[in-house]
Write a protein that holds these residues in place. Sequence first.
Motif, short mmCIF file in Angstrom:
data_model
loop_
_atom_site.label_atom_id
_atom_site.label_comp_id
_atom_site.label_asym_id
_atom_site.label_seq_id
_atom_site.Cartn_x
_atom_site.Cartn_y
_atom_site.Cartn_z
N UNK A 9 55.36 11.81 88.00
CA UNK A 9 56.17 10.68 88.44
C UNK A 9 56.86 10.10 87.21
N UNK A 10 58.04 9.61 87.42
CA UNK A 10 58.77 8.98 86.31
C UNK A 10 58.70 7.47 86.47
N UNK A 48 51.53 10.62 83.10
CA UNK A 48 51.67 12.03 83.51
C UNK A 48 52.36 12.87 82.45
N UNK A 49 52.43 12.39 81.23
CA UNK A 49 53.16 13.10 80.18
C UNK A 49 52.63 14.52 79.97
N UNK A 50 51.31 14.65 79.85
CA UNK A 50 50.74 15.99 79.59
C UNK A 50 51.11 16.96 80.71
N UNK A 51 51.01 16.46 81.94
CA UNK A 51 51.35 17.31 83.08
C UNK A 51 52.82 17.71 83.02
N UNK A 52 53.67 16.75 82.67
CA UNK A 52 55.10 17.03 82.62
C UNK A 52 55.42 18.05 81.53
N UNK A 53 54.77 17.88 80.36
CA UNK A 53 55.02 18.81 79.25
C UNK A 53 54.69 20.23 79.67
N UNK A 100 51.08 10.05 71.99
CA UNK A 100 50.25 10.16 73.18
C UNK A 100 49.61 11.55 73.25
N UNK A 101 50.43 12.58 73.04
CA UNK A 101 49.90 13.95 73.11
C UNK A 101 48.91 14.21 71.98
#
Lengths: 189, 324
Positions: B82-83, B104-109, B128-129
């Motif tokens: 989600x954004x 959800x950054x990790x999922x998006x990456x 974050x990562x």
Amino acid sequence: MHGLVNRCLEAFLRSSYGNATWQKIAAQVDIHPDGFLTWEPSPDRVTHAMVIAAARRLGKSVGELLEDVGAWLSCQEQIRRLLRFGGSNFPEFVESLRELPGRVELVIPDLAFPGFAVLSQDAGRYRIHADAHAPGLMRVLAGMLRVMADDYGALAVISVVRNRIDIEVVLPDYSDKRGFELSPAGGRR
Amino acid sequence: MVDLPRLAQLVPMHLLVDRTGTILSRGRTLSKVLAGASRLEEAFVPANGIGLGSGPVAGDLFSLLGGGKRIFLQMRHHPDVALRGHGVRLSPDIALLDLGFGIGLSAAVQTFGLNDSDFPPSDLAMEFLFLHEANRAALQELSRVNSRLEEARENAQILSITDPLTGLLNRRGFEIVFTRAFDQRHRKPFALVHLDLDRFKDINDTFGHATGDRVLTEIASILATEVRLDDRACRVGGDEFLMLIFAARPEADAMAIGKRILDRAGSVGISAGFGAVSASMGVAVCDGTGVSRPHQLFEMADAALYRAKLSGRGRVVQWSDTMR
């Protein structure tokens, strides 16, 4: 000294020179042969004695040994990946080192990682100054930098004098860089 | 005037949309995420009270813009991405959004194969990562520490109930297993066997403690191999041993095991002229009848052992009422 530093030295010695060598060094400085069990801090003299005893046994100077520790650290895949978050090429990585103490503090707040300044006088030339008098840390960092230069495929001249490191990036793209994906191998965890 | 190519470079997660839901411009990173979508409803499903598409859609979205309000856009084809972001109205019909991946950054990456060049230096995505992986590494190390502490605790626990000379249970260990056995005596009867070596003091005095210790070790080894897996043998001190023999008819099994131990004890060598090592044993049965307190059982086994000693040693005697 934070227990993680001692644990790192123990892991380096075991991994590079075997358990028997570790146990001889541990016995020499009165450390339990099972090693450091927790992250509990210990007096600095324990760490210093361990480094000196290891250097003598391995026939190296303390500086050489600490550079080997740094190189070994950078070769550990988890550490290598964390370092690679510092930038997309070696110059970016070097410039990002000024943020390294802050990043370390985010994860291990009580590590008391010494700060340092990264200065860039000319393009491709950097000088790292430790805030405190920390020649040992600079040796470890120099070892890490040498491995990371290779990792990024850069040709760099790295020299260390006391609490100062000079870096000259001769060719940023000298060879192929090692792979690095933002998502670790093996998918999402 | 907005220069769209430069905007795409500077704000890689921006979205320029009109009131009908048409995407007019997108940042370079969002281009990877949205692929060929040209309208909001092709890329997103309603979320956060925002309808998409023509008509009320844009009204919903536009009404949320400005004033520091956050908006969420759930990706239609990627449920775990989600954004989130905020936006401003550039004109009554055009809105500019700046979005991010949030948690959800990790999922998006992983989903979109993003790399470090997809995030501007001002973005905290790399931190974050980094934290995500660093925390995992730290937890792995802590987990290793926990495992070692648990291992050390287990070892200490074993040592605390083990007789260091023979490796059998010590008195403390025996008390633990005996208490459990006594509590379960009604459904799991057992016999308590009290063994005492005969003339052990003479062995120590004549041949020294090293020989005495060897005899104890060999006798312990015999006990350990003669009892069954569920039975227990322990050294409570000196030359005294206790055994718990669990069986449906414990008296018979205990007597049989006791006699086998006696036979084998005779083979423990000391010195020519000294004779064979022997032991006396007293057996008391606990099957839920007759014995209500643990000390009664020990007194019964002790009385039977005393009778074995009086009767000439080197024998197994079962407790009977005549010993009261």
